[in-house]
Design an enzyme around this catalytic site. Structure first.
Site: not given
Lengths: 424, 490
Positions: B31, B49, B249, B335
């Site tokens: 990372e 969701h 959305k 993603i």
């Protein structure tokens, strides 16, 4: 459960003065609950002078001012608990608090005085766009780091907001070796005291840009600069006026918010204007036996007035404890609402129980704009009882009038405080 | 040489790490930031969701619905704040009723359970502040909200507990194909591995394109949010969406797992993959658009605003699988929403691909659950006092807005993969996330960090090197300039 006559929440200037007055007025058992490790509240980090001119007739620093009250508290053998956080306050005056030594404990009090002070409005509340890097401090946080820890938050500073803490910090950062490039103020006038503008900005050649705001914050990790822009009358940035200031620090002095989370839980009615409790002539909130004073009630400019107001609250709380049974038995008498109109934003108190009113009662308020050569008018019902000319009134300076009981009667339905601008 | 190196410590990477940690594999998460949860996973809506938005038959649809089903038990196992509060999609125009119905049918096809179209009276019974213009809604009882930070930390802590290594502040600059496996060139040296999992979020295209001729492109799609004080918690009970558009959305109004109210996000595509700035227009857009679905939004309760970047791929589909022509290089790219909701299923799927390559044996001992940072608020007074008796730090409130104790902050520092930055402490404990936004607690937390991490104040950062909070001591520059005279210049 422990029982006390009086619990005072907060050991800053308001809590200390309230405790002293309550003790001297006959409250037997009282305790101050303070969340910090020392008494004195925010005064401890206010190492500049200018405190105490009204109360002591001399210029003291914040810690000196606090010490005078702390000494009195010790002389009077008033109990206090440090590093103790009040977690809950109920309508029937049960205070639940916690510290490392005692754990969670509850106290049933005959009266409670709220003296929790206020907090600074953070960047997020202003929705200032840009990145969220290190180097954005509220002025009070920076003040604590510099004045108590001796640590420099940055080298090149832009300050947004000309509240008193921001002005004081402009001077402090300069004295400690930082370059304060500019103080920007959204409003067309400063939110701070005139004397602070002179002593903290003018004396150091720091420019004050009125009607300006921060429209962008640059720097992903640490502040690299801010963009300022002029704003129109509605406070909206004017396109084309943007100017970049390179800096590593942005200090915010954009307003103080009375800290009333406990009050809200106790069901105390709050003012939409001040964010503090609505109080009557005794500085008693909408919940009987719970009083409020200092910056938790409404934000003050001068600690001297906090102490004065808090002493009144302390005295009244002691009277409440002494008379509790008598009072609950009945005779309330008429309640006269105080109306803030015509440029007056609010009044403290906001209502008066005529029977309980002293011969003279101080009413404090703030105006919503700058007025020059205007009149403060006070009406009892339709009758004008005060008309006082003021050279200058500004939102940054609290105003005060004294109401006399003799002006009021059972027939007085309202008291109105209003500003009258002179015809030009 | 590692068996598996996972690039990226967001929810996808750490969920995969957790799944892989049950096997006898030498796994490392790389990372570039000083902690996990620093990219897309830290700035999103926190919504689990239900799965009606996704096009039927897509991987997105499959993993969303599966992730949603896994979440209640997973949240319990990982001790992560989660509430199945349901979601509503509001429809304000007669013409849009058809779209709402289509959404319903799509959800049914995807296997979403409990969907219902509610008329306006039924909605008002659920949500007192639903906007007056709302004429119908789609109700999805399986939707929920989760604390995205805690979920990310929990995945990582479980993985670390089972022996997965974490290398922080390590940025992958190049990936070389070797005879066996890959060599990752980083700012901190070379790392060799048999298998690479590319979970690099908005940078996953960069990783992919280092090993593949079949290029992909990830757009950073910025979303801005406003967060409201917990005092405004009663505004809504469930997550309230508007009808989805081509950019996603749309703007939602939701409680967070901790009772704040979240408004947002916008959707703006940009090239710059570090551009997490908010804009005046963006925040204004959010505040205007929320009025379409919810009324009485108290603007005065805003305590902060922020922006996050979605890792958007043009096909709006998760790209998960071993890359053609690059054996042992497994993509977990594109993603974006519903990535958080899907993350349990994403981890499961990616780990499945990896184990199909390496065929590892299961470890004899491992655990897939963890205990989170103890929240003393959840204890009875008696238990809380027993805790304080044992460890007085739990009696000392450090963050007054969120009521976070010193004990919790020490736990956040001392636990596996503990916090080393102010952001890390904030996201693990919520200290500094409240209405004063760390104004009061920051100096106190710095003091605790100095003590517990043996740091000087000058080493304390917001989010790693370059984000130091303190630049020196009082008058230090005056001393230097004036040759030691501290009073010079005053």
């Amino acid at each position: 459960m422990q029982e006390y006559d009086l619990v005072i929440i907060g050991g800053g200037p308001a809590g200390l003065a309230a405790a002293e007055a309550a003790k001297k007025s006959g409250a037997c058992s009282l305790v101050i609950l303070e969340r910090d490790r020392e008494l004195g509240g925010i005064l401890n980090q206010c190492i500049h002078n200018g405190f105490g001119l009204h109360s002591f007739g001399e210029e003291l620093t914040g810690p000196e001012y606090a010490k005078r009250y702390i000494d009195r508290i010790r002389d009077l053998k008033i109990e206090y608990m440090l590093a103790t956080m009040v977690m809950d306050l109920s309508e029937d005056r049960v205070v639940t608090a916690m510290n490392s030594e005692n754990g969670v404990f509850s106290i049933r009090a005959k009266a409670v005085i709220l003296a929790m002070g206020c907090r600074e409005r953070p960047r997020g509340a202003l929705n200032i766009p840009g990145y969220r890097p290190a180097g954005i401090y509220s002025a009070g946080t920076a003040q604590r780091l510099v004045n108590i820890e001796g640590l420099m938050p940055g080298r090149e500073v832009v300050i947004l907001g000309s509240g008193d803490i921001g002005l004081i910090m402009a001077r402090r950062m300069t004295l400690e070796g930082a370059k304060v490039k500019v103080v920007a103020e959204l409003m067309p006038y400063s939110g701070g005291l005139k004397r602070n503008i002179v002593q903290c900005l003018d004396d150091f050649g720091i420019p004050l840009l009125l009607s300006h705001t921060v429209v962008d914050i640059h720097g992903k990790n640490r502040v690299e600069g801010v963009t300022l822009a002029a704003v129109d009358e509605k406070g909206k940035p004017i396109p084309g006026t943007e100017e970049f200031y390179s800096c590593d620090t942005l200090l915010l002095s954009v307003g103080l918010i009375p800290e009333n989370e406990l009050s809200r839980e106790a069901g105390i009615a709050l003012s939409a204007v001040t964010g503090g409790p609505l109080v009557n002539e005794s500085l008693e909130t909408s919940v009987p036996g719970i009083f409020a004073c200092g910056n938790v009630l409404h934000v003050h400019d001068l600690v001297d007035f906090v102490s004065e107001e808090a002493a009144t609250a302390g005295k009244n709380a002691a009277a409440f404890i002494a008379e509790e049974t008598l009072r609950s038995a009945g005779e309330q008498g008429p309640v006269i609402p105080l109306l803030a109109e015509g440029g007056v934003r609010y009044t403290v108190p906001s209502c008066i129980h005529l029977l309980r009113m002293p011969e003279e009662l101080k009413v404090r308020f703030r105006v919503g704009a700058v007025y020059k050569n205007a009149y403060i008018n006070v009406f009892a019902g339709k009758e004008r009882v005060i008309r006082r000319k003021k050279m200058v009134m500004a939102p940054g300076e609290m105003e005060e009038i004294t109401l006399k009981k003799e002006w009021l009667s059972e027939k007085t339905d309202t008291i109105t405080v209003t500003i009258e601008e002179e015809e030009i | 040489m590692y068996d598996v190196v996972i690039v990226g410590g967001g929810v996808s990477g750490t969920s995969t790490a957790r799944e892989l940690s049950r096997y006898d594999l030498h796994v490392c998460v790389v990372e570039k930031m000083p902690d996990v949860c620093y990219g897309t996973s830290k700035a999103n809506s926190g919504i689990v969701h239900a799965g009606y938005d996704c096009t039927p038959g897509t991987l997105m649809a499959k993993l969303n619905v599966r992730g949603n089903r896994m979440m209640p038990k997973l949240a319990k196992d990982l001790d992560v704040p989660f509430m199945q509060c349901g979601s509503l999609v509001v429809c304000t125009e007669e013409d849009d009723r058809e779209t709402l119905t289509k959404l319903y049918e799509q959800g049914v096809e995807n296997g979403v359970e409990g969907l219902e179209i509610l008329d306006k009276d039924e909605v008002r019974k659920k949500e007192k502040n639903i906007a007056d213009g709302v004429i119908a809604t789609l109700w999805a009882p399986t939707a929920g909200i989760v604390c995205p930070f805690t979920l990310n930390y929990a995945y990582a802590e479980v993985a670390a507990g089972n022996g997965v290594e974490f290398r922080f502040n390590t940025e992958v600059q190049d990936i070389l194909k070797k005879e066996e496996g890959y060599c990752l060139i980083t700012n901190l040296g070379k790392i060799e591995t048999k298998v690479v999992v590319n979970a690099a979020g908005v940078y996953s295209d960069r990783m992919h394109n280092m090993v593949s001729d079949h290029k992909i492109h990830i757009t950073a799609r910025r979303g801005e949010y406003c967060l409201l004080d917990r005092n405004a918690s009663d505004l809504v009970n469930s997550t309230i969406f508007q009808l989805p558009g081509k950019m996603g959305k749309g703007v939602l109004v939701s409680k967070t797992a901790h009772g704040n109210i979240l408004l947002g996000p916008t959707a703006v595509d940009q090239h710059y993959k570090e551009g997490t700035m908010t804009s005046a227009e963006g925040l204004e857009t959010v505040l205007n658009l929320v009025n379409r679905s919810v009324k009485n939004v108290p603007r005065r309760q805003i305590i902060t605003s922020f922006a996050g970047l979605r890792a958007h791929e043009a096909g709006h589909e998760f790209i998960i699988g071993e890359v053609e022509g690059a054996p042992g290089f497994v993509d977990c790219a594109g993603i974006e929403s519903p990535g958080l909701a899907s993350s349990p299923a994403i981890g499961e799927m990616v780990a499945g691909i990896v184990t199909d390559i390496l065929h590892p044996a299961e470890k004899e001992e491992y655990t897939m659950s963890r205990k989170g940072i103890l929240n003393p608020m959840t204890l009875s007074v008696a238990d809380r006092n027993a805790l304080i008796g044992e460890n007085p730090a739990y009696g000392n409130i450090v963050c007054r807005c969120e009521m976070i104790t010193e004990g919790e902050i020490i736990d956040a520092i001392k636990r596996p993969l503990g916090a080393t930055t102010l952001d890390g402490i904030k996201r693990r404990t919520r200290a500094g996330m409240g209405r004063c936004q760390s104004g009061f607690c920051m100096p106190k937390i710095m003091e605790i960090m100095q003590r517990e991490l043996s740091m000087t104040p000058f080493e304390i950062t917001k989010c790693g090197k370059g984000s130091e909070w303190i630049v020196g001591t009082n008058k230090d520059k005056i001393n230097v300039q004036a040759g030691g005279n501290a009073h010079a210049g005053i």
